[in-house]
Each structure stands twice: as structure tokens, then as C-alpha cells.
Design a protein around this motif. Structure first.
Motif, short mmCIF file in Angstrom:
data_model
loop_
_atom_site.label_atom_id
_atom_site.label_comp_id
_atom_site.label_asym_id
_atom_site.label_seq_id
_atom_site.Cartn_x
_atom_site.Cartn_y
_atom_site.Cartn_z
N GLY B 57 0.80 -1.26 -0.04
CA GLY B 57 -0.06 -0.14 0.03
C GLY B 57 0.63 1.31 -0.06
O GLY B 57 0.30 2.30 -0.17
N GLN B 58 1.94 1.08 0.08
CA GLN B 58 2.93 2.25 -0.12
C GLN B 58 3.38 2.88 -1.50
O GLN B 58 3.44 1.79 -2.24
N VAL B 59 3.34 4.12 -1.49
CA VAL B 59 3.55 4.38 -3.01
C VAL B 59 4.96 4.13 -3.47
O VAL B 59 6.07 4.50 -2.71
N ILE B 60 5.17 3.62 -4.63
CA ILE B 60 6.60 2.98 -4.96
C ILE B 60 6.89 4.05 -6.29
O ILE B 60 7.84 3.91 -6.87
N ALA B 107 1.06 -0.36 4.98
CA ALA B 107 1.30 0.89 5.35
C ALA B 107 0.50 1.52 6.26
O ALA B 107 -0.82 1.04 6.47
N GLU B 108 0.63 2.33 6.96
CA GLU B 108 -0.07 2.89 8.14
C GLU B 108 -1.38 3.55 7.48
O GLU B 108 -1.24 4.10 6.41
N GLY B 109 -2.59 3.59 8.14
CA GLY B 109 -3.63 4.31 7.89
C GLY B 109 -4.51 3.33 7.04
O GLY B 109 -5.57 3.93 6.75
N LYS B 283 -11.50 3.41 2.95
CA LYS B 283 -10.61 2.69 3.83
C LYS B 283 -9.21 2.85 3.66
O LYS B 283 -8.26 2.38 4.07
N ASN B 284 -8.83 4.00 3.02
CA ASN B 284 -7.51 4.38 2.63
C ASN B 284 -6.70 3.44 1.89
O ASN B 284 -5.45 3.39 1.96
N LYS B 285 -7.24 2.38 1.24
CA LYS B 285 -6.44 1.35 0.68
C LYS B 285 -6.26 1.55 -0.72
O LYS B 285 -7.15 1.88 -1.63
N PRO B 286 -5.13 2.01 -1.27
CA PRO B 286 -5.02 2.19 -2.73
C PRO B 286 -5.22 1.02 -3.49
O PRO B 286 -5.29 -0.30 -3.05
N LEU B 287 -5.27 1.02 -4.94
CA LEU B 287 -5.34 -0.07 -5.90
C LEU B 287 -4.16 -0.81 -6.05
O LEU B 287 -3.43 -0.75 -6.70
N VAL B 288 -4.27 -2.03 -5.38
CA VAL B 288 -3.35 -2.89 -5.47
C VAL B 288 -3.89 -4.40 -5.76
O VAL B 288 -3.11 -5.19 -5.72
#
Ligand code: SF4
Ligand code: SF4
Lengths: 320, 462
Positions: B57-60, B107-109, B283-288
Motif C-alpha cells: 500500500g506504500q507509493v513506489i 502501510a499505516e492508515g 478505507k484508505n486502501k490504494p488500488l493494489v
């Protein structure tokens, strides 16, 4: 693992093929062919056999030896032409006349243009018209040979249209339309039973081989024009039902005007094409020297198809 | 009578064999390879270095500057092993970030619970930001960055949000499954997008061959009770889920040639995109993660699956996990059989828009030899854009660019209906696609030249 195929999309294909379409057309002509065999007997079987064999054989020989390319007879289009040609001649037609018709249909009208898809004129119509012009006596000999069903109850003698051409409205007084619908003896083989032809038409529609536009617009135009003439002078002109049921209007409008290759692509074009055929048919019948106008009408309209295609397109999405 | 689009369309067998396979969560592989090019537009730019520890979930990778682009996040926790080119499913080199998987730390949050959050936020800009930061792209095929589409240019107004649940491609069932299993989340996502678009009504279009999905979505809509959301049952006809066709089916409108859907007042998003919007915003969950179908005509039903996958999983690893490439598979397709891409390289990895591993047998997929065009017009009858493929094919063969443009080759949506329908087995779309590319090139060059001329005229006036 085997090597995977990688071709662009789409990755699937319909089960409809040129061959399956042509097979459906042959199936749709079977009722009419069957009726003709029942009423005209062995001579009709002979005609069908000679016609189909010469059409298919010619196509094979021409592609193999003259054009030197793989023969395309498996697509069954030559069979369609063969059956159609047979349904378009009188039952007494000598076998060699049919062979000449086949040579013209396949050899001239179809293969010289490049084969299926390239021809400008419907091969069977071209063959029929060629014979009509070259061998008028054979093509209008309407003697009825002995059939498997004895046809005393059927309307017999000369074709109804021929009778009308000679004797006017008087000559066709008292014909029974119900009977005409089922068996109208004395025409070319394909014209015996309107009913059998209509069964074929419905089959083609149900199987989605053809769309109804062309056929219906021919019927509509013939009916409306005949109605007008009949309303003006019922003593001179026959009624619209007569006009529709006789003289190959059904055979031509169902099986020959709807030929993919020689009819317009768009629905709009198909309607123009059909109206043109209907119009010319009635005009040739009433004012021309041939009692039978459908074949000429279709042939003439075949020639206009490129022009119609140029100006008639279907509606595009998101454009005027 | 269920609704549908007016022009053209075909009816291939829908082959939804895996419709009843519930979504299963795939385990984690040892390594993932995350592509920088998984959205329409410019590839993202990596913002991590080899050796970095990352969390799921962390930006790479960040969007390419000053271009249409999108954020990319790590789908796993672990160590960045390499950054460099690797082949995608079509065999083209793309920049990938390779990550060795260690544990599964997020990742947090990010809220990984399954609790449904139904309160719709009201700060439009904030929500758009979250959608952008979550790397959400359209999951119906085009992978167009969602925050751009949800933010129509000034002067245009969204009159209807259409959620695409048509899933008109044969074989695919992932949308069907998420509509059954995650219906409420999808509806909340729709309500969020409604808010972003200024409160326009929302229609969820679903083809009639998915009765369970229709029932589930209807239930979710009525239970959640958001205003202005409804389910519309659509006829089963391909390409019902094509953006332009769906707009026509739902709104009865046509999008002008070359124009964007918003010009007809429509915004179309896939149901899977709605789910991604829900996760990103609530949910603060990015598209992964996304759902894909493992299916085919040479795969027994008990071996078919719908999987929740993470981006970057090697396809060969997924195939192996699912029981291997079946005997008799002649072609493996990513996407549906009408518009999907044949995979030349099973070592390629899943991307945000992955939707399937489709195994087709030789009998189904092998192209038959082509014969003469019999001028039957079936291709034109089938074309949902009202084009005349037989004509375009002929014009393309003769290189007649002006006529191709006049006959609207640039309007082709590459749906494949023409080629599917042709009884003479002519590869119409192969030719048309090439011609379309050329004509679009000409149109772009002309537009650029016109722009340059206008600017030059302006400059000389000063
Ligand atoms: S691929 Fe293009 S030309 Fe063919 S049917 Fe679809 S839109 Fe029409
Ligand atoms: S479908 Fe095929 S054969 Fe029929 S008109 Fe189109 S290109 Fe020709």
C-alpha cells in the motif's frame, strides 16, 4: 508446453460460414424443388441433376484449368446456382439447353468476373435471361409432362401469365387463388407452388440468412402498382394478388433478388433496389414485349448496385 | 423488455462457466514485479531505490510530471530487489519494480477490516485527491485514471453516472462475483462518485444473464438507501459494456464522433472501479488488488476460479497455483475472447486492469482460412458503430487514407464484432486497426499543424 498461438483479437468466431449460408439457401429451395418433382416427375429430376452437375462441374473445371487456382466448389454457391437455374426453366427444356444456361451462368456471369463475390449479375438470372433470349421456344414451352401426382385438379395449360398475355383478363377469369397458392401447374418448375416458396422464405428469415427488406419492398411495389392499374381499368389489368402470385415474382424476389453479391449492402439500399425491381417488373409486364418481367428487372437492378452502394450507407453511431 | 444499444452488436455464446466460483484470495508469491505502465498515459516514475524496504500500500512510483499518469503502490511488503525493463504480456519491455516478499505488513492508515463505512464524505476536492493518491484507474479495460474522468472540465455537466456491470465479454465472471459478494461496497463507491460529480443520478447497468448479481445489487441499493441510484437490466448483447454502447442503452443518447462521453452528459465507470473508489476513499486502501477469472473452454469447471490477486503476481505463478496450463490450450488470453490480448509471455505479471487467464482450445480459437468476401453485409450489420467493415477493409488494402477517414475508420472501437461475424473468415479487424492507427496519426498531425498555424498567426498579430 506447446507454443501458444498469439493472434490479435477477436479470439472466437461465429459458426456461420459461407458454406453454411449456401447450404441454408439450398435447404430453403428444397420445398419448391420437391413440389416440382412431384408434379413434373422424372423430367424434372433430370433437369435438376443436369443443372447442378453442370454448374458445379464447370466451376471446378474453370478454376482448376483456366484460372489455375484451388476450386471453391465446397462453398456450395455453384449448387445454389444449379438448383435456381433448374427451377427457372420449363419442365420440357432439353438437357443441352440447360448445359448452355449453366455455361453462361457460371462461365460468363460468375467466373469471368472472378468467382463468388466478384460477379455483378446473379448467375442464375443471367443464365435464365440468356436462355430466354436465345431459345425462346424452349423457354416458353409449357407442356406439362407426367408427374408423380396427377394434376387434374391443378390449374393447368399455359402459364397463367402467358394466358393473360394472350387472352387478357377474360382468360384468367375464375382462377382459384387458394389453388394457385398450392399448385399452379404450367409454369417453370420453381413457380408451381407459392406456398413452397414462402416456406423457403420463412426459413431464410428464421436462419437469418437474409433480411426481409428486398423481398418485401418488391412485393409492396408490385402490389401497389398492380392495384393502381387494376383500379383504373379492371377490364384490362389483373388484380394485385394475381400479379404477386404469378410469373416468378415470388421465386425471383425470395431467391434471386436477395443474392448477397448482387444486391446492395445497406437496408436502405435494399429497399431502393426492391422498389426498382417491383417497378420494372410491372412496367415490363404491362408495356413490354415479354409477359414475364422479374428476371429482366433483377438483371437491370443488379447493374445499379454499385451506384446504390455508393450513396446508401447505414446510420453511423454519433454522426448525422 | 430489457434495454440495449440500437446499432449492431453480436451474440456470441456467453460461456460464463465460472459464474458460481466464489472469489478466493491468492496466497503471496516469493517475488512480485510491478509494472510502471498499468494505466492509460505516461508510465509512472519509480520513487524507491533498490534495497529499500516497502510496505503493502506504500507509493513506489509517482505519476509522470505534466502528463496523464497515475500513482503505483506496492502490493506486498518486502525489499526492492531491482528496477528495470521486463516484458509485459504482449512481449514489450516496460519498467518494472521487483520486490522480494517478506511477511505481509501494510502501510499505516490503511483499514483492512471488512466493516462497511457508509457515511459519504462531502469535501469534493479531498475525495478526488484520495482517488488520485490511491492510484485508482478504470478497470473496465481502458485503465483511464479515475480522478481525471470524475473531474469533468469546466462547462460540462455530468447528468448521469453509469456503473458498468454489463460484463458482456464471454467467459469473464469477475464483475459478476464482486457484484454478488461486494455489492454494498460497490454501491457506496457509486454514492461517493455521485457526490464528486455534483449529485447526478446513477444507473447500474447489468446484463440479464447475471440474475444473482442483479438481485444482490438491487438489495444493496435499497438497503443502503442512497438517493438516485438504480439498477437497470440490460439485454445480453456484445458489446453492451462498450462505453458508447452503454450510454446509448441507458440514456438513449449517442456520443458524437471524436467527442468524450461527458459531452453527452455521461460518466461511465466499471463496477470494479467503484469498488476501488470505495476502498481508496473509505478505507484508505490504494488500488493494489483486483479480481480475475481463471477460465476457458478446455478447463473443467472444477478447475475454474475467481481470484482476488495483487498487482505484480507473475501469471505463470497464478496459472501454476490454479493447476497449470490445461492440456489442449492453444491460446491464453488476458481479458475476454472478443477484445482481450493473446499472451505471448506467461512470465508477465498482473496489472491493475488484469481480468482473466482465459484458456482457449485450438478448435475455438484457430482462425479458419479466409475466402472471398461474399458481400453479405453481416459485418456492417454487426458493427456497433454503424461502420462498413468490408469497405474499410478494401480501402485499407488499397491505402486510400482520405476515403478511410470519410468512412469513419477512426470511429472504430476495435470490438471485433465484424471479424467475429464474417462468414468468409476475413481478418477485417487486423486490417482496420492498422488503418485506424494511420488515420488517427493523420488527424493528430493535422490538429497539431492547425494549432501551430493559429499560434503563429497570434504571434504575428502582436
Ligand atoms: S471492430 Fe470496428 S469496424 Fe469492426 S465491428 Fe467493431 S467498431 Fe465496427
Ligand atoms: S461479413 Fe465478410 S463476407 Fe460478409 S460483407 Fe463483410 S467482409 Fe464480406
Amino acid at each position: 508446453m506447446n507454443k501458444l498461438l498469439v493472434s490479435p483479437s477477436p479470439h472466437v468466431h461465429t459458426s456461420v460460414s459461407t458454406q453454411s449460408l449456401m447450404r441454408d439457401v439450398v435447404i430453403a429451395m428444397l420445398p419448391a424443388a420437391l413440389v416440382s418433382v412431384l408434379f413434373y416427375g422424372w423430367s424434372e429430376i433430370l433437369i435438376l441433376a443436369v443443372s447442378v452437375i453442370s454448374c458445379v462441374g464447370l466451376e471446378y473445371l474453370i478454376s482448376k484449368f483456366l484460372l489455375k487456382r484451388p476450386a471453391t466448389i465446397c462453398d456450395l454457391s455453384a449448387v445454389v446456382t444449379g438448383v435456381l437455374l433448374a427451377l427457372n426453366v420449363p419442365p420440357t427444356c432439353p438437357w443441352w439447353v440447360i448445359v448452355i444456361g449453366a455455361i453462361f451462368a457460371i462461365g460468363v456471369a460468375k467466373m469471368t468476373f472472378g468467382g463468388l463475390g466478384q460477379n455483378m449479375f446473379n448467375p442464375a438470372i443471367a443464365g435464365r435471361v440468356f436462355l430466354l433470349v436465345s431459345f425462346p421456344t424452349y423457354m416458353t414451352d409449357w407442356t406439362v409432362p407426367a408427374g408423380f401426382i396427377h394434376a387434374t385438379d391443378a390449374v393447368s395449360g399455359a402459364t397463367l401469365l402467358g394466358a393473360y398475355a394472350e387472352g387478357g383478363v377474360e382468360a384468367i377469369k375464375g382462377i382459384n387463388y387458394l389453388q394457385t397458392l398450392f399448385f399452379n401447374i404450367g409454369g417453370s418448375a420453381g413457380e408451381i407452388s407459392a406456398c413452397a416458396l414462402l416456406v423457403g422464405f420463412v426459413y431464410l428469415l428464421v436462419r437469418k440468412v437474409i433480411r426481409p427488406h428486398i423481398t418485401l419492398s418488391i412485393w409492396g411495389t408490385v402490389a401497389v402498382l398492380a392495384l393502381i392499374f387494376w383500379a383504373i381499368n379492371p377490364a384490362k389489368y389483373p388484380d394485385p394478388i394475381f400479379a404477386l402470385l404469378t410469373g416468378g415474382v415470388l421465386l425471383g424476389s425470395i431467391f434471386m433478388a436477395t443474392d448477397y453479391v448482387t444486391s446492395p449492402m445497406s437496408a436502405k439500399g435494399g429497399i431502393i433496389f426492391g422498389v426498382g425491381i417491383g417497378l420494372l417488373t410491372v412496367l415490363i409486364r404491362y408495356f413490354g414485349s415479354y409477359p414475364e418481367g422479374v428476371s429482366f428487372a433483377i438483371l437491370i437492378m443488379n447493374a445499379t448496385v454499385p451506384l446504390i452502394n455508393k450513396y446508401c450507407h447505414q446510420k453511423k453511431y454519433g454522426r448525422k | 423488455m430489457s434495454k440495449t444499444f440500437k446499432i449492431g452488436g453480436v451474440h456470441p455464446h456467453d460461456s460464463k462457466f465460472s459464474r458460481n466460483c466464489a472469489i478466493e484470495v491468492l496466497p503471496l508469491p516469493q517475488t512480485v514485479y510491478i509494472s510502471m505502465a498499468q494505466h492509460l498515459g505516461a508510465p509512472a516514475v519509480p520513487c524507491v531505490a533498490v534495497g529499500d524496504k516497502v510496505k503493502a500500500g506504500q507509493v513506489i512510483a509517482e505519476p509522470a510530471p505534466r502528463a496523464l499518469s497515475a500513482y503505483v503502490h506496492s502490493s506486498v511488503s518486502g525489499t526492492v530487489k531491482s528496477i528495470g525493463p521486463r516484458k509485459d504480456i504482449a512481449g514489450n519491455n516496460q519498467n518494472h519494480i521487483e520486490i522480494l516478499v517478506e511477511g505481509d505488513e501494510w502501510a499505516e492508515g490503511i483499514d483492512l477490516s471488512t466493516d462497511l463505512v457508509t457515511t459519504i464524505p462531502t469535501d469534493r476536492a479531498e475525495v478526488l485527491k484520495k482517488i488520485q493518491m490511491g492510484g485508482v484507474v478504470g478497470l473496465g479495460g481502458a485503465t483511464f485514471p479515475a480522478h481525471v474522468k470524475l473531474n469533468p472540465p469546466a462547462g460540462s455537466k455530468a447528468e448521469c453516472l453509469i456503473l458498468n456491470g454489463a460484463e458482456c465479454e464471454p467467459f469473464l465472471t469477475s464483475d459478476n462475483r464482486i457484484m454478488i459478494e461486494r455489492s454494498k461496497e460497490i454501491v457506496v463507491g457509486a454514492a461517493i462518485m455521485q457526490m464528486v460529480l455534483g449529485g447526478c443520478p446513477c444507473v447500474i447497468g447489468i446484463e440479464e444473464n447475471k440474475p444473482e448479481a442483479i438481485a444482490a445489487m438491487n438489495k444493496a441499493v435499497s438497503e443502503l438507501g442512497y438517493p438516485g441510484i438504480s439498477v437497470m437490466v440490460l439485454m445480453k448483447k456484445y458489446p453492451q459494456g462498450g462505453e458508447k454502447q452503454l450510454i446509448n442503452a441507458v440514456m438513449g443518447r449517442e456520443v458524437g464522433s471524436g467527442a468524450l462521453p461527458i459531452s453527452a452528459g455521461a460518466v461511465v465507470q466499471n463496477v470494479a472501479t467503484s469498488l476501488a473508489v470505495y476502498e481508496a476513499v473509505q478505507k484508505n486502501k490504494p488500488l493494489v488488488t483486483n479480481t480475475m477469472t481463471i477460465t476457458g473452454d478446455c478447463l473443467p469447471v472444477e478447475k475454474q476460479h475467481n481470484y482476488l490477486f495483487r498487482i505484480g503476481m507473475p501469471l505463470s505463478w497464478i496459472a501454476e497455483y490454479a493447476g497449470g496450463v490445461p492440456e489442449g490450450a492453444a491460446k491464453v488470453v488476458s481479458g475476454g475472447p472478443m477484445m482481450g490480448r493473446a499472451i505471448s509471455n506467461l512470465d508477465a505479471c498482473t496489472v491493475k486492469g488484469s481480468s482473466s487467464l482465459l484458456y482457449l482450445s485450438e478448435k475455438t480459437t484457430k482462425r479458419a482460412a479466409q475466402s472471398n468476401c461474399i458481400r453479405c453485409g453481416k459485418c456492417a450489420e454487426a458493427c456497433p458503430m454503424g461502420l462498413e467493415p468490408f469497405l474499410l477493409n478494401k480501402l485499407a488494402k488499397n491505402g486510400m487514407m482520405d476515403e478511410l477517414e470519410a468512412n469513419a475508420v477512426q470511429d472504430c472501437i476495435s470490438c471485433g464484432c465484424c471479424q467475429f461475424s464474417c462468414p468468409a473468415c476475413i481478418p477485417l479487424l487486423d486490417t482496420i486497426n492498422i488503418a485506424k492507427g494511420q488515420v488517427l496519426g493523420i488527424l493528430r498531425a493535422r490538429a497539431a499543424a492547425a494549432k501551430a498555424a493559429a499560434e503563429a498567426a497570434k504571434a504575428s498579430q502582436k
